[in-house]
Write an enzyme that holds these catalytic residues in place. Structure first.
Site, short mmCIF file in Angstrom:
data_model
loop_
_atom_site.label_atom_id
_atom_site.label_comp_id
_atom_site.label_asym_id
_atom_site.label_seq_id
_atom_site.Cartn_x
_atom_site.Cartn_y
_atom_site.Cartn_z
N ASP A 1 0.86 -1.19 0.00
CA ASP A 1 0.00 0.00 0.00
C ASP A 1 0.90 1.24 0.00
O ASP A 1 1.83 1.34 0.80
CB ASP A 1 -0.86 -0.05 1.28
CG ASP A 1 -1.91 1.04 1.35
OD1 ASP A 1 -2.34 1.54 0.29
OD2 ASP A 1 -2.32 1.40 2.47
N HIS A 2 0.62 2.18 -0.88
CA HIS A 2 1.40 3.43 -0.98
C HIS A 2 2.90 3.17 -1.13
O HIS A 2 3.71 3.75 -0.39
CB HIS A 2 1.14 4.36 0.22
CG HIS A 2 -0.24 4.94 0.24
ND1 HIS A 2 -0.64 5.93 -0.63
CD2 HIS A 2 -1.32 4.65 0.99
CE1 HIS A 2 -1.91 6.23 -0.40
NE2 HIS A 2 -2.35 5.45 0.57
N HIS B 1 -8.06 9.76 4.10
CA HIS B 1 -7.43 8.79 4.99
C HIS B 1 -7.72 9.21 6.42
O HIS B 1 -7.63 10.39 6.75
CB HIS B 1 -5.91 8.79 4.79
CG HIS B 1 -5.46 8.24 3.47
ND1 HIS B 1 -4.85 9.01 2.51
CD2 HIS B 1 -5.49 6.98 2.97
CE1 HIS B 1 -4.53 8.25 1.47
NE2 HIS B 1 -4.92 7.02 1.72
N HIS C 1 -9.48 4.88 -1.58
CA HIS C 1 -8.73 4.99 -0.32
C HIS C 1 -9.64 5.68 0.69
O HIS C 1 -10.59 6.36 0.33
CB HIS C 1 -7.44 5.79 -0.53
CG HIS C 1 -6.38 4.99 -1.24
ND1 HIS C 1 -5.13 4.74 -0.70
CD2 HIS C 1 -6.40 4.34 -2.42
CE1 HIS C 1 -4.43 4.00 -1.52
NE2 HIS C 1 -5.17 3.75 -2.58
N ASN D 1 -10.18 0.40 0.46
CA ASN D 1 -9.10 0.37 1.45
C ASN D 1 -9.63 0.71 2.85
O ASN D 1 -10.27 1.75 3.03
CB ASN D 1 -8.02 1.39 1.09
CG ASN D 1 -7.14 0.94 -0.05
OD1 ASN D 1 -7.43 -0.04 -0.72
ND2 ASN D 1 -6.04 1.64 -0.25
P1 13P Z 1 -8.49 4.62 6.12
O1 13P Z 1 -7.41 4.54 7.16
O2 13P Z 1 -9.19 5.91 6.14
O3 13P Z 1 -9.40 3.44 6.18
O4 13P Z 1 -7.75 4.56 4.70
C1 13P Z 1 -6.90 3.47 4.45
C2 13P Z 1 -6.24 3.61 3.13
O5 13P Z 1 -6.73 4.24 2.23
C3 13P Z 1 -4.95 2.91 2.96
O6 13P Z 1 -4.33 3.24 1.78
#
Ligand code: 13P
Length: 291
Positions: free
Chosen positions: A82-83, A186, A215, A237
């Site tokens: 992720d990222h 996020h 996300h 996500n």
């Molecule tokens: P949240 O923490 O808001 O659920 O987002 C998670 C996310 O997008 C991880 O890439």
């Protein structure tokens, strides 16, 4: 079964109109909670790790752990970065056995983001893995504020994904999934989320066969979650709800049993409480029974 790629779980989800949960995992018990919930609901699932989790546990350890937990289960499981921050981080994860990676070039101008993504697509596809990229950017994390500052953006809505750019980006890069910005954030929402659904729908119309990624899926009311899925979002996500669920369950166990010192009797009930939260999310996404 063996770990599968993002494409293998997202294309059926996009076609059939449900969302696959991509849950951030941090340690053994968060991974167990996600996998057990998915197994009990017969759901495809994505386990994802950020750069912070790679630093905490190590890519090889995470991959070996998730493989060992997932292989005996008869459900499709994806292990996703992720990222991802750089081609070097992507290479480390591919070598360790991740089946999917995100390269996050969303803090770069379009042409540089596309060039970086193309490089990672070539590398990952050669290794048989899938790639997610991000165009526009989702706000909320400290890193997200840095990106906006670099691009000279003051209002988060200026970072929303332009639909025509999404189509061009998909054609130029060959990505397997695209994270788009249309108002999700996020971390926890302050007040009612205000999502730009016409924008999401316009993107989906231009790239109908490309699974979109949302996300910031934690804390979205069910009608908004469902509408996003109906508008092309196939990967949702969820990080904050895993973290908050984990922390509040752990606090409760420790409060109820202040004398307990056995990690298994502390972590076991914590994991089981988290599993119930994940199970509810999987049901909300519509992926139960889709394995
Ligand atoms: P949240 O923490 O808001 O659920 O987002 C998670 C996310 O997008 C991880 O890439």
């Amino acid at each position: 079964m063996a770990l599968v790629t993002l494409r293998e779980v997202l294309l059926p989800a996009l076609r059939e109109g449900y969302g696959v949960g991509a849950f951030n995992i941090y340690n053994l018990e968060t991974a167990q909670a996600v996998l057990q919930a998915a197994y009990e609901q017969s759901a495809p699932v994505i386990l994802q790790a950020t750069a912070g989790s790679l630093k905490h546990a190590g890519a090889r350890v995470l991959a070996a752990m998730v493989r060992a937990l997932a292989e005996p289960l008869p459900i499709p499981v994806v292990l996703h970065l992720d990222h991802g921050e750089s081609p070097a981080m992507v290479a480390e994860c591919l070598e360790a056995g991740f089946t999917s990676v995100m390269i996050d070039g969303s803090g770069l101008p379009f042409a540089e983001n596309a060039a970086l993504t193309r490089e990672v697509v070539a590398m990952a596809h050669k290794a048989g893995a899938s790639v997610e990229a991000e165009l526009g950017h989702v706000t909320g994390r400290a890193e997200d504020a840095d990106k906006r500052a670099r691009l000279g953006i003051t209002d988060p809505s200026e970072a929303f994904t332009p639909p025509e750019d999404a189509a061009r980006f998909a054609a130029e890069t060959g990505v397997d999934a695209l994270a788009v910005a249309f108002g999700t954030v996020h971390g926890p929402y302050k007040g009612e989320p205000n999502l730009d659904f016409p924008r999401l729908e316009a993107i989906h119309r231009l790239v109908p066969d490309l699974p979109l990624v949302m996300h910031g899926g934690s804390g979205l009311p069910l009608p908004q979650l469902r509408r996003a899925i109906a508008s092309g979002v196939a990967k949702v996500n969820i990080g904050t709800e895993v973290k908050h669920g984990w922390a509040s369950a752990l606090r409760q166990v420790l409060q109820e049993h202040p004398e307990e010192t056995d990690p298994r009797r502390i972590m076991g009930p914590t994991r089981d409480s988290l599993k119930a939260i994940i199970a509810a999310k999987i049901a909300a996404l519509g992926s139960a029974g889709r394995a």
